[in-house]
Every structure is written in structure tokens, then in C-alpha cells.
Design an enzyme around this catalytic site. Structure first.
Site, PDB file in Angstrom:
ATOM      1  N   CYS A  65      -2.890   8.084   4.915  1.00 59.50           N
ATOM      2  CA  CYS A  65      -2.857   7.799   3.482  1.00 59.50           C
ATOM      3  C   CYS A  65      -4.206   7.955   2.802  1.00 59.50           C
ATOM      4  O   CYS A  65      -4.272   8.042   1.574  1.00 59.50           O
ATOM      5  CB  CYS A  65      -2.297   6.396   3.234  1.00 59.50           C
ATOM      6  SG  CYS A  65      -3.279   5.072   3.957  1.00 59.50           S
TER       7      CYS A  65
ATOM      8  N   GLU B 170       0.884  -1.166   0.000  1.00 60.16           N
ATOM      9  CA  GLU B 170       0.000   0.000   0.000  1.00 60.16           C
ATOM     10  C   GLU B 170       0.910   1.201   0.000  1.00 60.16           C
ATOM     11  O   GLU B 170       1.651   1.438   0.957  1.00 60.16           O
ATOM     12  CB  GLU B 170      -0.917  -0.040   1.234  1.00 60.16           C
ATOM     13  CG  GLU B 170      -2.035   0.978   1.187  1.00 60.16           C
ATOM     14  CD  GLU B 170      -1.631   2.306   1.788  1.00 60.16           C
ATOM     15  OE1 GLU B 170      -1.223   3.201   1.002  1.00 60.16           O
ATOM     16  OE2 GLU B 170      -1.703   2.460   2.997  1.00 60.16           O
TER      17      GLU B 170
END
Length: 495
Positions: free
Chosen positions: A302, A268
Site C-alpha cells: 500500500c 487503512e
């Protein structure tokens, strides 16, 4: 520093570097050991030393790999109810020590204590979900007679563990993101080598301690603290490692991918989250959600809100309310409950955001609120009229700053929202189901939040990147599947 912070800091040093283990923060085969080189962990609010940890090297890597291999061999057939019991026990212990864990998170990351407490609760949920999935990891029967030549055959497939998994975690959610890798890996029967963030390793260390207290066998989790540059290549390139799961930046992700060789990767790699606000939305709720989504956890998130596209008819109203609410956020010591925003992970990151904002303003952007830095604290900031070529727009900001844009054409706006290389979540605020479905379909992201900001996440849902960042999925059920492979059993009844 307030008395509470000073008192806790002293206690924490005793826990992590005092008589209990001293600087022994490398875990190999159940033993906490030290190293010649150490590094300090700093509270970025006042630059005080929180703790000191050992720095692993390639020798430690080889020891950890051998330990994990042996532990996997001994425990890969451990009954699923036993795996579940360990994970559930750890979840209970985490909740019982919630404030201790929260203080640790806040001190090492700068995350406000209120947000840190929420992370601890989420960690317990992640461990409980992992426990549940340990007993749900089932296969299916296969109809071998569905094609000619398969008659008189019976069989099934099951999910079996991969082996040794390397988990590399970031600083921004140091506890829950470690749980999102360790929990599913253990649920599936793997062994883990954890490399926690070099800026914030203490929360992950405490999590592993709790797992050991809950009955985890020696070697099922090994921990390597220190600088990734010193040993990561040796770690990820080993042929004895079956999978690398990584959360962090693109540059490090690319290095890992180049060095890993032929093995499974799950990554990720960050995002630049867009939010679209339509003029038929509940304006007050949209503003409140966007303010929270922009500045929660100091913007080091994020899936935090970075770009907000507001339909022109409500732009001025939205902007005025957004500025008003942002200006009311309090900035300071992350251990004080009433503070909304603490320091960034270090002053260098705060200076980076400062330079990005200054660059945008120098090139014509309007500073609406914020734009101030004190040490590692960067005040919640919003701008408009930012050029699409600025770092604030085309890169992941990963800080407490957001850019506002008015729009008239939805199709053009969706195209702008999609004009980034990495994405995870997007969001739309609207009361029109057709608009919600259109935007959800057309946003090139891995998840669309309707009437929520982009930073909403349930730990049970699939989570990961889209576009260049699309490499596997977290979310416990989905991570467990990533950390296994299918194995088929087929019996020929004619034999």
C-alpha cells in the site's frame, strides 16, 4: 516445483489440515473447530493446493463474540507485566520459527522468500513493541484547581481497554499486519476477534497458535476464517463489538463503515504513492530505492512507489538506469532465494494489471520495460507518457508497475502528486534541505520519506492514511491509544 517447495508444501498441509487439527481453523474460546463449508488456499505460482480451511458463518460469529466478551471480563485487569510477557514470549517463538513462518507467507501470498523473512522479523519487532507499550500505557494527573470550583480536588486519568475488537487483515502482509492489530489490542487489555484474509489466512493462524503457546487465555483471541461476505455484516454490526480495525480496499471499507453502526473505526484503505526526484539528488541511490520501492513484495504494497516525477534535467539518465535495474530483476518461484519477484496473489490480479497496462499503452503510453504476464506472474513494468486519466495513475495499482513523468515546475508537480483521493506516504529525493522541507509540508500525505522511497516504514512510527483514508493510526504506540479510552478519577477532599 523444486524439491524444497514440494517438501515444505507437504509439511505445511500436515500442520494446517492434517492430523493435528485437520480443517479446524476457526478458533472459539481456545478450541479449534471446523465447519461444513471449506475453502482451499492456493500457491498462485503453480496453482497447487497448500491447505484447506473452514468457512465461518453467523453462528460462529455469535459464539466468537460471546467468547470474547467473557474473556474480556475475566482478563481486562490482567497485570501489564503479564500481558507483556505473553507478547515477548510470542515474539521469541516467531523468531525461533522464522523460516517456517517465512515459507508459509511466501506460499500463500506469492511474496518472495527474502521479503517474507523480513516480514517475520518485523512481526517479532511489532510484538516486542506491543509488549513494551503494555507497561507504558499511563495517564496523567489533572489540575482540577486550575478553574474556579475545582479547589480541593485531586485526580488523574488512565487509559482503559475498549472491550471486544474486530480485526480484519489483508493478504499482502498477512503476518505483520495481523500482529499490528492483535499486539496493541492485547497490550491494552482488549479481546480480539480476528478475520484474516481469505486468500492468505495461514500465517495469521500460526501467529495465534504462538500466542496461545505463550500463555494467552482462552477467548482473548478468536479466529474466524472463510469468506467475509458470509458473516462480516453480522460481525461488524454487533453492539457487543467496541471497535473495528480494518486494512484493505475502499469498497470493503465503505461497506464496513455502513454496517458497523456507532462504534470506533480504524481503517487503512490503500494509497497511490508519489515520489519526486530532484536533479540535485544522489541519482544512483534514488534509482536503487525507487526500483526496490516499486517492486518489493511484487508491488502488492500500500505504500509502494506508483508514480515517479523526475526533474527534466536528469529524466533521461534516471529512466535509463531505472529500466536497466528493473530488467535485471528475476521473476519466478517465490521460494527460490535468487528470485526477486514472485507471483501476484492470484492470476485474476495479474490479469487486472495486464489490462491496465494494455489500456495505457493503447492510449499512447510508452512501455519501457516489462509488460509480460505468465500465469499469476506479472513482470516488473515501467511506463512513461501515461495519461493522468488512466487507472495506473488515478487508482491504486497494487502490482509491480510504475509510471515515470518528467517535470520542470515543482509546484505543479506537487499538485499532480496530490491529485488522488487516498494517500499514505510520499517521498522526495534531494540534497537541498529547503526543497525537502517544502515538499514535506505540501505533499498531502501522512508521511514523507526524504531520500528514501515511499515504501519505508518503521513499525514504531504512526502509520495510516491521509485525505479520505484518514481513519485512525497504526504503529504500536498509536494503535494502543486508538484501542483504549480515557477514564477520569476525581476525588473531592471536602467531602
Amino acid at each position: 516445483m523444486p524439491a524444497l517447495a514440494t517438501k515444505f508444501k507437504d509439511n505445511m498441509i500436515a500442520v494446517h489440515t492434517g492430523s493435528k487439527r485437520d480443517k479446524n481453523t476457526i478458533l472459539i474460546n481456545g478450541d479449534w473447530i471446523g465447519a461444513k463449508q471449506t475453502m482451499t488456499i492456493i500457491n498462485s505460482f503453480d496453482n497447487s493446493v497448500i491447505s484447506e480451511v473452514s468457512c465461518a458463518n453467523n453462528d460462529h460469529v455469535e459464539q466468537a463474540i460471546q467468547s470474547a466478551k467473557q474473556a474480556f471480563k475475566l482478563n481486562q485487569y490482567q497485570p501489564s507485566h503479564e500481558r507483556a510477557a505473553i507478547l515477548k514470549g510470542a515474539a521469541q517463538k516467531v523468531l525461533a520459527r522464522l523460516e517456517e513462518f517465512a515459507q508459509t507467507i511466501a506460499l500463500e501470498t506469492g511474496k518472495p522468500i527474502v521479503a517474507a523473512r523480513k516480514e517475520v522479523s518485523r512481526c517479532a519487532n511489532t510484538l516486542n513493541l506491543s509488549a513494551e507499550e503494555a507497561t507504558r500505557l499511563t495517564g496523567e494527573t489533572v489540575k482540577f484547581d486550575s478553574f474556579s470550583g475545582g479547589e480541593n480536588r485531586l485526580g488523574y486519568y488512565e487509559h482503559v481497554p475498549l472491550g471486544v475488537i474486530v480485526a480484519i487483515t489483508p493478504f499482502n502482509d498477512p503476518l505483520n499486519l495481523a500482529a499490528h492489530k492483535i499486539g496493541p489490542a492485547l497490550a491494552a487489555g482488549n479481546a480480539v476477534i480476528l478475520k484474516p484474509s481469505q486468500q492468505a489466512p495461514l500465517s495469521a493462524i500460526k501467529l495465534v497458535e504462538v500466542l496461545i503457546e505463550s500463555g494467552l487465555a482462552n477467548g482473548q483471541v478468536n479466529v474466524l476464517t472463510g469468506y467475509a461476505r458470509d458473516f462480516a455484516q453480522c460481525l461488524v454490526s454487533s453492539k457487543d463489538v467496541a471497535m473495528v480495525t480494518y486494512t484493505g480496499g475502499e469498497a470493503s471499507g465503505e461497506i464496513i463503515a455502513k454496517n458497523a453502526g456507532i462504534k470506533k473505526l480504524a481503517m487503512e484503505l490503500g494509497a497511490n504513492s508519489p515520489v519526486i526526484v530532484m536533479d540535485d539528488c544522489n541519482l544512483d541511490k534514488a534509482v536503487e530505492a525507487c526500483v526496490s520501492g516499486s517492486y518489493w513484495a511484487v508491488g502488492q504494497n500500500c505504500i509502494g512507489v506508483q508514480r515517479i516525477y523526475i526533474e527534466r534535467g536528469i529524466y533521461q539518465q534516471f529512466k535509463a538506469k531505472f529500466i536497466e535495474q528493473t530488467a535485471q530483476l528475476t521473476v519466478g518461484d517465490q521460494l527460490i532465494d535468487s528470485n526477486d519477484v514472485g507471483p501476484m496473489i492470484n492470476e485474476a490480479e495479474a490479469k487486472r494489471i495486464e489490462s491496465w497496462v494494455n489500456s495505457a499503452v493503447d492510449k499512447g503510453a510508452n512501455l519501457l520495460v516489462g509488460g509480460k504476464r505468465t500465469g499469476a506472474c506479472y513482470y516488473p513494468t515501467a511506463l512513461d507518457n501515461v495519461a493522468n486519466t488512466e487507472n495506473l495513475i488515478c487508482q491504486e495499482a497494487f502490482g509491480p508497475v510504475v509510471s515515470l513523468f518528467p517535470f520542470s515546475d515543482l509546484d505543479d508537480t506537487v499538485a499532480l502528486a496530490n491529485n488522488v483521493e487516498f494517500s499514505i506516504h510520499g517521498a522526495v529525493f534531494t540534497s537541498n534541505i529547503n526543497t525537502a522541507m517544502k515538499v514535506s509540508r505540501e505533499l498531502d500525505v501522512a508521511g514523507v520519506m526524504v531520500n528514501d522511497s515511499s515504501d519505508y516504514r518503521l513499525d514504531a512510527m504512526p502509520f495510516g492514511g491521509a485525505k479520505r483514508g484518514s481513519m485512525g493510526r497504526e504503529g504500536v504506540k498509536f494503535a494502543v491509544k486508538e484501542m483504549t479510552h480515557t477514564k477520569v478519577f476525581c476525588m473531592n477532599l471536602d467531602a
